[in-house]
Design a protein around this motif. Sequence first.
Motif, PDB file in Angstrom:
ATOM      1  N   ILE A  90      71.861  44.475  75.754  1.00  0.00           N
ATOM      2  CA  ILE A  90      73.193  44.511  76.366  1.00  0.00           C
ATOM      3  C   ILE A  90      73.261  45.419  77.595  1.00  0.00           C
ATOM      4  O   ILE A  90      74.275  45.435  78.275  1.00  0.00           O
ATOM      5  CB  ILE A  90      74.296  44.898  75.343  1.00  0.00           C
ATOM      6  CG1 ILE A  90      73.887  46.091  74.472  1.00  0.00           C
ATOM      7  CG2 ILE A  90      74.610  43.709  74.431  1.00  0.00           C
ATOM      8  CD1 ILE A  90      74.025  47.396  75.139  1.00  0.00           C
ATOM      9  N   ALA A  91      72.175  46.165  77.880  1.00  0.00           N
ATOM     10  CA  ALA A  91      72.159  47.031  79.060  1.00  0.00           C
ATOM     11  C   ALA A  91      70.745  47.540  79.287  1.00  0.00           C
ATOM     12  O   ALA A  91      69.898  47.479  78.389  1.00  0.00           O
ATOM     13  CB  ALA A  91      73.118  48.212  78.883  1.00  0.00           C
ATOM     14  N   LYS A 121      69.570  44.276  87.680  1.00  0.00           N
ATOM     15  CA  LYS A 121      70.099  43.240  88.576  1.00  0.00           C
ATOM     16  C   LYS A 121      69.448  41.892  88.284  1.00  0.00           C
ATOM     17  O   LYS A 121      70.115  40.855  88.252  1.00  0.00           O
ATOM     18  CB  LYS A 121      69.854  43.645  90.032  1.00  0.00           C
ATOM     19  CG  LYS A 121      70.692  44.824  90.513  1.00  0.00           C
ATOM     20  CD  LYS A 121      70.363  45.164  91.956  1.00  0.00           C
ATOM     21  CE  LYS A 121      71.200  46.314  92.474  1.00  0.00           C
ATOM     22  NZ  LYS A 121      70.878  46.655  93.881  1.00  0.00           N
ATOM     23  N   GLN A 122      68.155  41.929  88.047  1.00  0.00           N
ATOM     24  CA  GLN A 122      67.417  40.690  87.761  1.00  0.00           C
ATOM     25  C   GLN A 122      67.960  39.997  86.511  1.00  0.00           C
ATOM     26  O   GLN A 122      68.127  38.765  86.502  1.00  0.00           O
ATOM     27  CB  GLN A 122      65.935  41.009  87.567  1.00  0.00           C
ATOM     28  CG  GLN A 122      65.071  39.815  87.190  1.00  0.00           C
ATOM     29  CD  GLN A 122      63.630  40.221  86.906  1.00  0.00           C
ATOM     30  OE1 GLN A 122      63.152  41.258  87.354  1.00  0.00           O
ATOM     31  NE2 GLN A 122      62.925  39.396  86.142  1.00  0.00           N
ATOM     32  N   TYR A 123      68.260  40.788  85.472  1.00  0.00           N
ATOM     33  CA  TYR A 123      68.739  40.224  84.212  1.00  0.00           C
ATOM     34  C   TYR A 123      70.269  40.217  84.106  1.00  0.00           C
ATOM     35  O   TYR A 123      70.818  39.882  83.062  1.00  0.00           O
ATOM     36  CB  TYR A 123      68.123  40.987  83.033  1.00  0.00           C
ATOM     37  CG  TYR A 123      66.658  40.669  82.841  1.00  0.00           C
ATOM     38  CD1 TYR A 123      66.268  39.523  82.153  1.00  0.00           C
ATOM     39  CD2 TYR A 123      65.671  41.495  83.360  1.00  0.00           C
ATOM     40  CE1 TYR A 123      64.922  39.211  81.986  1.00  0.00           C
ATOM     41  CE2 TYR A 123      64.322  41.199  83.194  1.00  0.00           C
ATOM     42  CZ  TYR A 123      63.958  40.054  82.515  1.00  0.00           C
ATOM     43  OH  TYR A 123      62.620  39.743  82.355  1.00  0.00           O
ATOM     44  N   LYS A 124      70.926  40.608  85.207  1.00  0.00           N
ATOM     45  CA  LYS A 124      72.396  40.620  85.253  1.00  0.00           C
ATOM     46  C   LYS A 124      72.981  41.472  84.128  1.00  0.00           C
ATOM     47  O   LYS A 124      73.911  41.060  83.420  1.00  0.00           O
ATOM     48  CB  LYS A 124      72.946  39.197  85.205  1.00  0.00           C
ATOM     49  CG  LYS A 124      72.546  38.359  86.429  1.00  0.00           C
ATOM     50  CD  LYS A 124      73.096  36.951  86.353  1.00  0.00           C
ATOM     51  CE  LYS A 124      72.905  36.198  87.658  1.00  0.00           C
ATOM     52  NZ  LYS A 124      71.522  36.216  88.186  1.00  0.00           N
ATOM     53  N   LEU A 125      72.424  42.682  83.986  1.00  0.00           N
ATOM     54  CA  LEU A 125      72.860  43.614  82.955  1.00  0.00           C
ATOM     55  C   LEU A 125      73.419  44.885  83.582  1.00  0.00           C
ATOM     56  O   LEU A 125      73.038  45.264  84.696  1.00  0.00           O
ATOM     57  CB  LEU A 125      71.664  43.997  82.063  1.00  0.00           C
ATOM     58  CG  LEU A 125      71.073  42.904  81.180  1.00  0.00           C
ATOM     59  CD1 LEU A 125      69.819  43.413  80.499  1.00  0.00           C
ATOM     60  CD2 LEU A 125      72.092  42.428  80.148  1.00  0.00           C
ATOM     61  N   ASP A 149      76.443  43.486  91.997  1.00  0.00           N
ATOM     62  CA  ASP A 149      75.804  43.292  90.694  1.00  0.00           C
ATOM     63  C   ASP A 149      75.218  44.574  90.116  1.00  0.00           C
ATOM     64  O   ASP A 149      74.484  44.539  89.133  1.00  0.00           O
ATOM     65  CB  ASP A 149      74.734  42.201  90.766  1.00  0.00           C
ATOM     66  CG  ASP A 149      73.658  42.482  91.812  1.00  0.00           C
ATOM     67  OD1 ASP A 149      73.816  43.443  92.595  1.00  0.00           O
ATOM     68  OD2 ASP A 149      72.666  41.728  91.856  1.00  0.00           O
ATOM     69  N   LEU A 150      75.572  45.715  90.712  1.00  0.00           N
ATOM     70  CA  LEU A 150      75.200  47.013  90.134  1.00  0.00           C
ATOM     71  C   LEU A 150      76.453  47.627  89.519  1.00  0.00           C
ATOM     72  O   LEU A 150      77.431  47.921  90.210  1.00  0.00           O
ATOM     73  CB  LEU A 150      74.635  47.949  91.207  1.00  0.00           C
ATOM     74  CG  LEU A 150      74.305  49.375  90.734  1.00  0.00           C
ATOM     75  CD1 LEU A 150      73.246  49.358  89.642  1.00  0.00           C
ATOM     76  CD2 LEU A 150      73.841  50.240  91.902  1.00  0.00           C
ATOM     77  N   TYR A 151      76.418  47.822  88.205  1.00  0.00           N
ATOM     78  CA  TYR A 151      77.570  48.360  87.494  1.00  0.00           C
ATOM     79  C   TYR A 151      77.095  48.950  86.174  1.00  0.00           C
ATOM     80  O   TYR A 151      75.951  48.730  85.765  1.00  0.00           O
ATOM     81  CB  TYR A 151      78.621  47.269  87.239  1.00  0.00           C
ATOM     82  CG  TYR A 151      78.167  46.185  86.292  1.00  0.00           C
ATOM     83  CD1 TYR A 151      78.637  46.141  84.988  1.00  0.00           C
ATOM     84  CD2 TYR A 151      77.256  45.201  86.700  1.00  0.00           C
ATOM     85  CE1 TYR A 151      78.220  45.155  84.100  1.00  0.00           C
ATOM     86  CE2 TYR A 151      76.837  44.206  85.833  1.00  0.00           C
ATOM     87  CZ  TYR A 151      77.315  44.187  84.528  1.00  0.00           C
ATOM     88  OH  TYR A 151      76.897  43.220  83.663  1.00  0.00           O
ATOM     89  N   GLY A 152      77.960  49.703  85.518  1.00  0.00           N
ATOM     90  CA  GLY A 152      77.569  50.258  84.232  1.00  0.00           C
ATOM     91  C   GLY A 152      78.374  51.466  83.822  1.00  0.00           C
ATOM     92  O   GLY A 152      79.576  51.554  84.093  1.00  0.00           O
ATOM     93  N   ILE A 153      77.684  52.413  83.181  1.00  0.00           N
ATOM     94  CA  ILE A 153      78.337  53.606  82.636  1.00  0.00           C
ATOM     95  C   ILE A 153      77.581  54.848  83.083  1.00  0.00           C
ATOM     96  O   ILE A 153      76.356  54.903  82.993  1.00  0.00           O
ATOM     97  CB  ILE A 153      78.384  53.565  81.100  1.00  0.00           C
ATOM     98  CG1 ILE A 153      79.246  52.397  80.619  1.00  0.00           C
ATOM     99  CG2 ILE A 153      78.926  54.885  80.528  1.00  0.00           C
ATOM    100  CD1 ILE A 153      79.200  52.177  79.111  1.00  0.00           C
ATOM    101  N   PHE A 154      78.323  55.823  83.552  1.00  0.00           N
ATOM    102  CA  PHE A 154      77.771  57.148  83.853  1.00  0.00           C
ATOM    103  C   PHE A 154      77.925  57.950  82.563  1.00  0.00           C
ATOM    104  O   PHE A 154      78.947  58.564  82.303  1.00  0.00           O
ATOM    105  CB  PHE A 154      78.550  57.796  85.004  1.00  0.00           C
ATOM    106  CG  PHE A 154      77.715  58.684  85.868  1.00  0.00           C
ATOM    107  CD1 PHE A 154      77.353  59.942  85.441  1.00  0.00           C
ATOM    108  CD2 PHE A 154      77.300  58.270  87.120  1.00  0.00           C
ATOM    109  CE1 PHE A 154      76.585  60.776  86.239  1.00  0.00           C
ATOM    110  CE2 PHE A 154      76.531  59.090  87.929  1.00  0.00           C
ATOM    111  CZ  PHE A 154      76.171  60.344  87.494  1.00  0.00           C
ATOM    112  N   HIS A 155      76.855  57.906  81.762  1.00  0.00           N
ATOM    113  CA  HIS A 155      76.857  58.498  80.423  1.00  0.00           C
ATOM    114  C   HIS A 155      77.064  60.018  80.476  1.00  0.00           C
ATOM    115  O   HIS A 155      76.583  60.697  81.377  1.00  0.00           O
ATOM    116  CB  HIS A 155      75.529  58.134  79.760  1.00  0.00           C
ATOM    117  CG  HIS A 155      75.003  59.099  78.765  1.00  0.00           C
ATOM    118  ND1 HIS A 155      75.680  59.430  77.603  1.00  0.00           N
ATOM    119  CD2 HIS A 155      73.844  59.806  78.735  1.00  0.00           C
ATOM    120  CE1 HIS A 155      74.945  60.287  76.912  1.00  0.00           C
ATOM    121  NE2 HIS A 155      73.837  60.541  77.577  1.00  0.00           N
ATOM    122  N   CYS A 156      77.786  60.529  79.484  1.00  0.00           N
ATOM    123  CA  CYS A 156      77.996  61.967  79.318  1.00  0.00           C
ATOM    124  C   CYS A 156      78.428  62.619  80.622  1.00  0.00           C
ATOM    125  O   CYS A 156      77.819  63.585  81.092  1.00  0.00           O
ATOM    126  CB  CYS A 156      76.717  62.635  78.791  1.00  0.00           C
ATOM    127  SG  CYS A 156      76.958  64.353  78.281  1.00  0.00           S
TER     128      CYS A 156
END
Length: 255
Positions: A90-91, A121-125, A149-156
């Motif tokens: 999932i990520a 980016k390649q796996y669209k994750l 297509d770059l996104y996500g979570i800045f953990h902690c």
Amino acid sequence: MIITDTHTHLYSDAFAEDRAEMIQRAIDAKVTRFFIPAIDSTYTSSMLQLEKDFPKHVFLMMGLHPTSVKENYKEELAHVEEFLAARKFIAVGEIGIDLYWDKSTLGIQIEAFRHQINLAKQYKLPIVIHCREAFDEIFQVLEEEKSDDLYGIFHCFTGTLEQAKQAISYNMKLGIGGVVTFKNGKIDQFLNQIDLKHIVLETDSPYLSPTPYRGKRNESAYITRVLEKLSELYGLSQEEIASITTENSKAIFGI
């Protein structure tokens, strides 16, 4: 009420004696979605077993943690590539830069971070970022790699308001955990200036236990303490905070 823990190391040896009971405590506390970051190849089999044991609740990431970027990092990146190609994750995470433990590996940490961003980016994750004493270095890589297509979570997330806004500008949600409950955590002083649509909840268990468990083993059930603090800071019910942050996690992970 559904509460989502977007970052928890449930496979950790810290839970060897009571893993199933600890996970059940969390489920009883309405924490029913656990997102599991990778560290390196030595933990992969444990992660896969965890998913097998709790298939309705556990969702796996794949990646190479920056503190595991050592002489054999190319072999470890090959392991990441092999598993991303073989099955669904999932990520890509947790990835990033850590200059607290070892500054001498900065060059290869940046290389590994950038390589894994491109895999995402390649796996669209989405990506899940680990940052310790490395905001400038992380932001430089994100600036160079930024795209739709770059996104996500800045953990902690433990930075300043300005750094929070910069992270958000790169399509990152802020992972908020036990630090928000610390007297010296500082992020509680400005967090309510950040729209809740940019926030997800996490524990990073078994690390970073919230008050009043600070210094003890953390577990996913303790995310309720983080929820309580955000309810206080935003002036919303815990149910509302849980709902919004869970929806945010769904927007990132697609599940």
